[in-house]
Scaffold this active site. Structure first.
Site, PDB file in Angstrom:
ATOM      1  N   GLY A   7       0.950  -1.211  -0.014  1.00 51.70           N
ATOM      2  CA  GLY A   7      -0.103  -0.180  -0.050  1.00 51.70           C
ATOM      3  C   GLY A   7       0.763   1.122  -0.169  1.00 51.70           C
ATOM      4  N   GLU A  81       9.580  -2.688   4.847  1.00 56.59           N
ATOM      5  CA  GLU A  81      10.399  -1.643   3.647  1.00 56.59           C
ATOM      6  C   GLU A  81      11.116  -2.552   2.656  1.00 56.59           C
ATOM      7  OE1 GLU A  81       9.601   1.259   4.105  1.00 56.59           O
ATOM      8  OE2 GLU A  81       9.519   1.913   5.619  1.00 56.59           O
ATOM      9  N   CYS A 136      -7.009   9.675   2.224  1.00 53.18           N
ATOM     10  CA  CYS A 136      -6.436  10.926   1.515  1.00 53.18           C
ATOM     11  C   CYS A 136      -6.400  12.115   2.438  1.00 53.18           C
ATOM     12  CB  CYS A 136      -7.457  11.137   0.228  1.00 53.18           C
ATOM     13  SG  CYS A 136      -7.052  12.556  -0.536  1.00 53.18           S
ATOM     14  N   CYS A 168      -5.510  10.059  -2.528  1.00 49.51           N
ATOM     15  CA  CYS A 168      -6.199   9.272  -3.421  1.00 49.51           C
ATOM     16  C   CYS A 168      -5.766   9.439  -4.864  1.00 49.51           C
ATOM     17  CB  CYS A 168      -7.818   9.320  -3.331  1.00 49.51           C
ATOM     18  SG  CYS A 168      -8.281  10.943  -4.095  1.00 49.51           S
ATOM     19  N   CYS A 171      -6.559  13.083  -6.246  1.00 51.39           N
ATOM     20  CA  CYS A 171      -5.907  14.199  -5.574  1.00 51.39           C
ATOM     21  C   CYS A 171      -4.382  14.207  -5.759  1.00 51.39           C
ATOM     22  CB  CYS A 171      -5.992  14.299  -4.040  1.00 51.39           C
ATOM     23  SG  CYS A 171      -7.851  14.556  -3.863  1.00 51.39           S
TER      24      CYS A 171
HETATM   25 ZN    ZN Z   1      -8.445  12.762  -2.388  1.00 53.92          ZN
END
Ligand code: ZN
Length: 174
Positions: A7, A81, A136, A168, A171
């Site tokens: 992610g 990582e 976000c 997100c 954005c």
């Molecule tokens: Zn967003």
């Protein structure tokens, strides 16, 4: 068994990894955890989540250094990582996951939105993939991207919170 937890930044990948390793430790499994030595944001001897959870780990420079810490009695390996490790991590994980449980956490995308290091390969060979999202920081939707806030040519700056925001797809701008 190989599970890959992936992610964007602030999604809670290290937290999920620590949760799995702690569960294994309650079952009295012998665990060894690794992180790349370049990441010394919070502690060089612990995997640390943004929320403050920790798990004892060995900071190593490359995959070969990990092999030196693998003994016959180990049941579980955790790697945080993973995007920062060299390509040999794929073979390392493929061989060892035949015998023991391996949990790998890492960024699937860099801040330019490109697949990061060996993560795409690790995701392809995983038995289980857990892809998690952050929130976000602009609109509150699920965030799968990491927005860099400062100019740099590095693939990912080490030093988390002040240099990046979770975003997100809408954005996020590369
Ligand atoms: Zn967003």
């Amino acid at each position: 068994m190989l599970e890959v937890i992936c992610g964007g930044m602030f999604a809670g990948k290290s937290e999920q990894l620590i949760h799995r390793l702690k569960r294994a430790s309650y079952a009295n499994k012998k665990i060894v955890a690794f992180k790349p030595a370049i990441d010394n944001r919070y502690s060089v001897e612990e995997i640390a989540s943004h929320s403050g959870q920790t798990f004892r780990s060995i900071a190593v420079k490359n995959t070969f250094d990990m092999t030196e810490h693998i003994t016959n009695d180990i049941d579980v390996i955790g790697i945080d990582e993973a995007q920062f490790f060299d390509p040999f991590i794929v073979e390392f994980v493929e061989i060892l996951s035949k015998k023991i449980d391996i949990y790998v956490a890492g960024l699937d995308l860099d801040s330019a939105g490109k697949p990061f290091g060996s993560m795409p390969h690790l995701l392809a060979i995983a038995d289980k993939v857990t892809k998690i999202s952050a929130v976000c920081m602009k609109c509150g939707a699920d965030a799968t991207r990491s927005q860099r806030l400062v100019a740099s040519t590095e693939q990912v700056l080490v030093g988390a919170k002040d240099s990046y925001e979770a975003r997100c797809r809408k954005c996020w701008t590369p």
